[in-house]
Design a protein around this motif. Structure first.
Motif, PDB file in Angstrom:
ATOM      1  N   MET C   1      39.174  30.115   6.944  1.00 24.31           N
ATOM      2  CA  MET C   1      39.583  28.963   6.137  1.00 24.31           C
ATOM      3  C   MET C   1      40.303  29.425   4.870  1.00 24.31           C
ATOM      4  O   MET C   1      39.893  30.357   4.197  1.00 24.31           O
ATOM      5  CB  MET C   1      38.348  28.136   5.728  1.00 24.31           C
ATOM      6  N   ILE C   2      41.342  28.681   4.534  1.00 25.74           N
ATOM      7  CA  ILE C   2      42.094  28.968   3.314  1.00 25.74           C
ATOM      8  C   ILE C   2      41.439  28.239   2.156  1.00 25.74           C
ATOM      9  O   ILE C   2      41.202  27.039   2.233  1.00 25.74           O
ATOM     10  CB  ILE C   2      43.556  28.499   3.489  1.00 25.74           C
ATOM     11  N   LYS C   3      41.134  28.995   1.119  1.00 26.35           N
ATOM     12  CA  LYS C   3      40.562  28.365  -0.075  1.00 26.35           C
ATOM     13  C   LYS C   3      41.698  27.851  -0.959  1.00 26.35           C
ATOM     14  O   LYS C   3      42.526  28.619  -1.433  1.00 26.35           O
ATOM     15  CB  LYS C   3      39.709  29.352  -0.855  1.00 26.35           C
ATOM     16  N   ALA C   4      41.707  26.526  -1.166  1.00 18.63           N
ATOM     17  CA  ALA C   4      42.798  25.918  -1.923  1.00 18.63           C
ATOM     18  C   ALA C   4      42.282  25.312  -3.215  1.00 18.63           C
ATOM     19  O   ALA C   4      41.219  24.684  -3.243  1.00 18.63           O
ATOM     20  CB  ALA C   4      43.482  24.829  -1.093  1.00 18.63           C
ATOM     21  N   GLY C   5      43.038  25.505  -4.275  1.00 18.14           N
ATOM     22  CA  GLY C   5      42.757  24.865  -5.550  1.00 18.14           C
ATOM     23  C   GLY C   5      43.891  23.929  -5.925  1.00 18.14           C
ATOM     24  O   GLY C   5      45.038  24.142  -5.544  1.00 18.14           O
ATOM     25  N   VAL C   6      43.523  22.884  -6.639  1.00 19.79           N
ATOM     26  CA  VAL C   6      44.523  21.926  -7.101  1.00 19.79           C
ATOM     27  C   VAL C   6      44.381  21.798  -8.611  1.00 19.79           C
ATOM     28  O   VAL C   6      43.294  21.486  -9.101  1.00 19.79           O
ATOM     29  CB  VAL C   6      44.341  20.550  -6.424  1.00 19.79           C
ATOM     30  N   VAL C   7      45.461  22.038  -9.322  1.00 23.47           N
ATOM     31  CA  VAL C   7      45.445  21.834 -10.764  1.00 23.47           C
ATOM     32  C   VAL C   7      46.063  20.486 -11.060  1.00 23.47           C
ATOM     33  O   VAL C   7      47.201  20.225 -10.667  1.00 23.47           O
ATOM     34  CB  VAL C   7      46.243  22.950 -11.491  1.00 23.47           C
ATOM     35  N   GLY C   8      45.273  19.620 -11.683  1.00 22.55           N
ATOM     36  CA  GLY C   8      45.828  18.324 -12.064  1.00 22.55           C
ATOM     37  C   GLY C   8      45.832  17.346 -10.920  1.00 22.55           C
ATOM     38  O   GLY C   8      46.891  16.939 -10.448  1.00 22.55           O
ATOM     39  N   CYS C  68      40.951  31.551  -5.381  1.00 20.27           N
ATOM     40  CA  CYS C  68      41.572  30.766  -4.302  1.00 20.27           C
ATOM     41  C   CYS C  68      42.641  31.601  -3.584  1.00 20.27           C
ATOM     42  O   CYS C  68      43.162  32.574  -4.122  1.00 20.27           O
ATOM     43  CB  CYS C  68      42.243  29.522  -4.880  1.00 20.27           C
ATOM     44  N   ASP C  69      42.934  31.190  -2.375  1.00 16.60           N
ATOM     45  CA  ASP C  69      44.066  31.790  -1.667  1.00 16.60           C
ATOM     46  C   ASP C  69      45.385  31.166  -2.107  1.00 16.60           C
ATOM     47  O   ASP C  69      46.422  31.815  -2.129  1.00 16.60           O
ATOM     48  CB  ASP C  69      43.887  31.603  -0.150  1.00 16.60           C
ATOM     49  N   VAL C  70      45.310  29.880  -2.431  1.00 11.74           N
ATOM     50  CA  VAL C  70      46.526  29.174  -2.847  1.00 11.74           C
ATOM     51  C   VAL C  70      46.137  28.143  -3.897  1.00 11.74           C
ATOM     52  O   VAL C  70      45.070  27.524  -3.806  1.00 11.74           O
ATOM     53  CB  VAL C  70      47.227  28.513  -1.636  1.00 11.74           C
ATOM     54  N   VAL C  71      46.987  27.999  -4.881  1.00  9.38           N
ATOM     55  CA  VAL C  71      46.770  26.978  -5.904  1.00  9.38           C
ATOM     56  C   VAL C  71      48.013  26.094  -5.973  1.00  9.38           C
ATOM     57  O   VAL C  71      49.136  26.588  -6.055  1.00  9.38           O
ATOM     58  CB  VAL C  71      46.478  27.614  -7.280  1.00  9.38           C
TER      59      VAL C  71
END
Lengths: 342, 342, 342, 342
Positions: C1-8, C68-71
């Motif tokens: 699984m890809i760990k994703a972060g979201v800013v805002g 995270c892997d992607v933000v």
């Protein structure tokens, strides 16, 4: 010509008032104040008024409102109660489109509006400006508390039943739906197009400020306290209120005739034939309330449908109607324009 | 009082015409015909007219339209061309809100409208009713071809440039957006709320009937043929047209001044200050065209923004304006109401 | 699984991204940050996510985005340029849905966005994330500049013509219409329902920030500078962009075939049959661009119609598409849901 | 794979069913019939399905529906009752999205629907397909009567109160508001954009066909007849029903807990925290009912707010949910997509 001033003309109630006053044959618009917009041409903010309203917003401090014959407050709650006393002392008639003088019980008002009342001594002098119920008092008033939008639709819809004592007074229900202009021209997320369009919701079910106002009005008509459940909803209209009113029959009567007789001769209340469903657009941009009364399946529950344009009969139009009455003008002056449909 | 008849008052153009005529100080509404609705009270179909318009739709066969001073055709294309000649012979003035007399080239008209013209001999007598371009001829007209909605917005937006010869005439572009009332009050799936709401699309890109009308009008102004790409779109408005017009500069000029001078003194065309973006709601329910002219980044392409209410300046209001001119009345009679905003 | 972060994640782009990521089979939503809403449950702000997204907004300071892997940055312009460098240094891939890395000419960017660029050294490393044009580069990118909404619709609509060199490059016109969600979830008067509903207007005709982005993209394709007039409009849709594109033919070609061949095999670009008029609702809530090409009356002017959902193919969907490409996932993962019609 | 057939896929219920079935992991769309559109590609009528649904409408006469495992009727009332018996005899399971099998009292049905019932013998075999109330029976059903949209919202909102016997059963009130897609994809003037947009009205106050259906459902739960006043309204939404339900307290209880316990474990009913106001958009395009219960001012009247998407939980989604139950599939198959907001 009547010299009219408007305090706070930058909201929807304000621009609607300007639209009506600018077309009034007996009114001269003397001043429009706005602290935030002082110096701005009114028509730059509201291009619909270009080439017809040539005023700038003026600073409240410098505007000579005391030289007006009448001053309208199209302000947030809590402004008129501070400024009206001085104007009244100067002999100016005042019409408050906000809520400052609507509730006679000061403590009740302070509870719902969350502030101290600045001129409680004026409250009892204020006349509640619902002409179809209170016309004589309005004619002699110096200070008029213009009713709220929901209270106008609900009271006009229930008045004939409550006055005649033909319904149970303990369990009235008002399920009301309002267009989004009712929330005002304030920058709030909940009023954004992308929030309010293609969406429907109730709000304020626990308690809305118009509840005590409606309850007060109906209780006066009934001459005893009434019990009311009031649920307002937001619907994707710009303008319009539709009140669906439920009342249990307490005494048999010809309900259709009751409504027709009660509003016979009223220019701005139209009782529809049996079986009708008034639409909000049938009163769009006009100072009208259209009403239909139903008794589904001949049961115990009456259903009254009442529609107004919240900015006209629910605000600015009713204010002009009150002004016409206060100054002895034909009640329809500037209010005789046909609804815009479609 | 001018006795006015309306043929086909059941569509949106019809009800808007009734709204304006019912409020006209010099007009008496003598008859409204509708085959399908003969006998129906007008106000039962359009509740906005309740208590103000007391007529019933009458059968076209029995209505004494020949006793009117003026008859408006608010009918589908192809009706006026059959009935107008007899009325004209009877001395009645005729204003056709449909397209029957708009195109002077009969073959061209028959190609776009897909039928034989029933009274080609009347076409050359007809005056194209765009007052800001054609006022003098309208004053003396017996038969007026009221312009289409798109053609009104586009021609008023391009006329100053085309007349002055300052833009390239071979590659004009009109990207126009219309509210859904432009499709009429016909029961068609594509005009349903659930189809047209929250949706945007172009239509008729291959060729729309208003294209030859606009081309004819602009070519007259240019005194030579013009090339025009016209793309109409449907946007979720009830009323309103926004035309975005593109033209390549052929000769330098003060374009803002050109527009202001061209429309100086016009009651119903409002040239906005530089940098403006007219909104359709700023003309809602009013007989107005508001225009702004831009030259983005100082480049070669002019952008003109032109807005009207398709039912008023684009149809019924313009028809009343034409009537006022034909009968020597003040041009603003019944057309001086302010736009409804919000 | 890809760990994703979201800013805002509190704007419309953010909630749409959450909708898509929450349904992505290969993604684990690790963190959503918001300074203003730290501690608030995401589903309390967006009830559509109740029982499906169980996160709270976390403070940007404490969120471990570097794990995270992607933000994704779903922030206003000017945030990603400050925070991306550290994340990139930590080995996190970054997708910026704002404009910080879209324009390679720093001076041009600073002029249009009115601020100093905080990480100009990253700009040249950034890959412009329009997969149908730039797929290979995206696959190897650490930092993706997700395109603007208008630029997506316009570039996809013009790319086949510009790449093939068959139209005049000096006088392209993009007349674009956007739904109101494009203005974001900001409390602004101009985006209120009562302002934007039943209204249509152009804006930013003098110059819109998406103009240099489109011009840059088309100039790359043409391998020489292009001239573009870009006029954006606001239309009463929640979601949707409709771009109407005008180009003069420079060289004859089978334009329909050109489009079909250019986008053959693309999952998210659908070239419609000749004569079609794509509707915005036909892509509502889906990661799709539908395109039709017309040549009205066989003249010199081509008309291309291009529609997207501004929040999906114009923002969050395209960001997920880019993520899928960057991580070697099937490009349609989480993006294969059908449009919602009606 | 389950072979599914759809009879009458050209309405809004039909296209929504196609959207859901096309994305169902266990379903193969075998046939879609339409007499009027036989031969037309489904995706030509509904461009949202382009490249995903590759079927043509087939003639009902030639379609081999008897080879399907399940057939959905997304037809006007009165069709399923003619065709279902033969399909049932052939071993096909049938789900009728129309009203033919909803009312068990044949005389009552014939009175409200104005026709003779063609297969009264099937009515008692039919299972009323409201899973949250009737799940076990649905699992074993051959013929499911999919509930109406209003009945779904109203019954789910009142069931906990009626089952627990805590409210007065003689005076229930359902004030319900529906989006315009509820009127179907029929070309009717009253559903036109220019009629239904920016407008709000009640309809059918004297008696709506969903009244007996709701009354039957609630009476079963109460095990005695209930009295209900039902007032439907039309509101300018494409999708969505908001039911505002009023009931007098007959016995004290923890009403919030009552709702939470009643729907614990239900995937598609979401009881909101106290004080909530569910919005229709929070369930847009999703198979969900969200409910909040209020007791304003601690009085005698409970107010329940219940929202659904009329095309999903009120029609096609519920039909797929029923299919999932009938075939022993996970109940959420194809129904787990998040609502689309904004």
């Amino acid at each position: 010509m009547i010299k009219a001033g408007v305090v706070g003309g930058t909201g929807y109630t304000g621009v609607e008032l300007l639209r009506l006053l600018a077309q009034h044959p007996q009114v001269e618009l003397a001043a429009i104040t706005s602290r935030a917009e002082a110096g701005t041409r009114v028509a730059d903010m509201f291009p619909s008024l270009r080439r017809r309203v040539d005023l700038c917003f003026s600073d409240p401090a410098s505007a000579r409102l005391d030289e007006c014959d009448v001053v309208f407050f199209a302000t947030p709650n809590g402004i008129a109660m501070q400024q009206a006393p001085a104007l009244l002392d100067a002999g100016v008639r005042v019409i408050d489109l906000a809520a400052d003088y609507r509730i006679t019980d000061i403590a009740e008002w302070e509870k719902w509006y969350g502030m101290r009342h600045a001129s409680p001594e004026c409250v009892e002098r204020a006349v509640y400006g619902l002409p179809e119920i209170n016309r004589a008092a309005i004619a002699g008033a110096r200070l008029v508390a213009n009713p709220g939008c929901y209270p106008t639709a609900v009271q006009l819809g229930l008045a004939p039943l409550v006055e005649a004592g033909v319904v149970e007074l303990g369990s009235l229900i008002a399920d009301a739906k309002s267009g989004v202009s009712g929330a005002g021209r304030k920058a709030e997320v909940s009023s954004l197009f992308a929030e309010a369009s293609d969406n429907f919701k109730a709000y304020g079910v626990a308690g809305h400020r118009h509840l005590p106002e409606i309850r007060q009005g109906l209780s006066r008509l009934a001459q005893k306290p009434v019990g009311l459940t009031f649920v307002p909803h937001l619907t994707p209209l710009i303008r319009g209120i539709h009140a669906t009113l439920y009342a249990r029959v307490a005494r048999e009567a010809d309900f259709q005739a009751l409504f027709e007789q009660r509003y016979a001769g009223e220019a701005f209340v139209d009782v529809l034939p049996p079986g009708s469903h008034p639409e909000t657009r049938s009163v769009r941009a006009a100072n009208l309330c259209r009403i239909a009364v139903h008794r589904p399946q001949g049961g115990d529950t009456l259903v009254v449908l009442s529609v107004i344009d919240n900015l006209v009969k629910g605000a600015a139009g009713q204010a002009v109607q009150n002004m016409n009455i206060m100054f002895g003008l034909p009640e329809t002056d500037s209010l005789w324009q046909l609804p815009v449909l479609p």
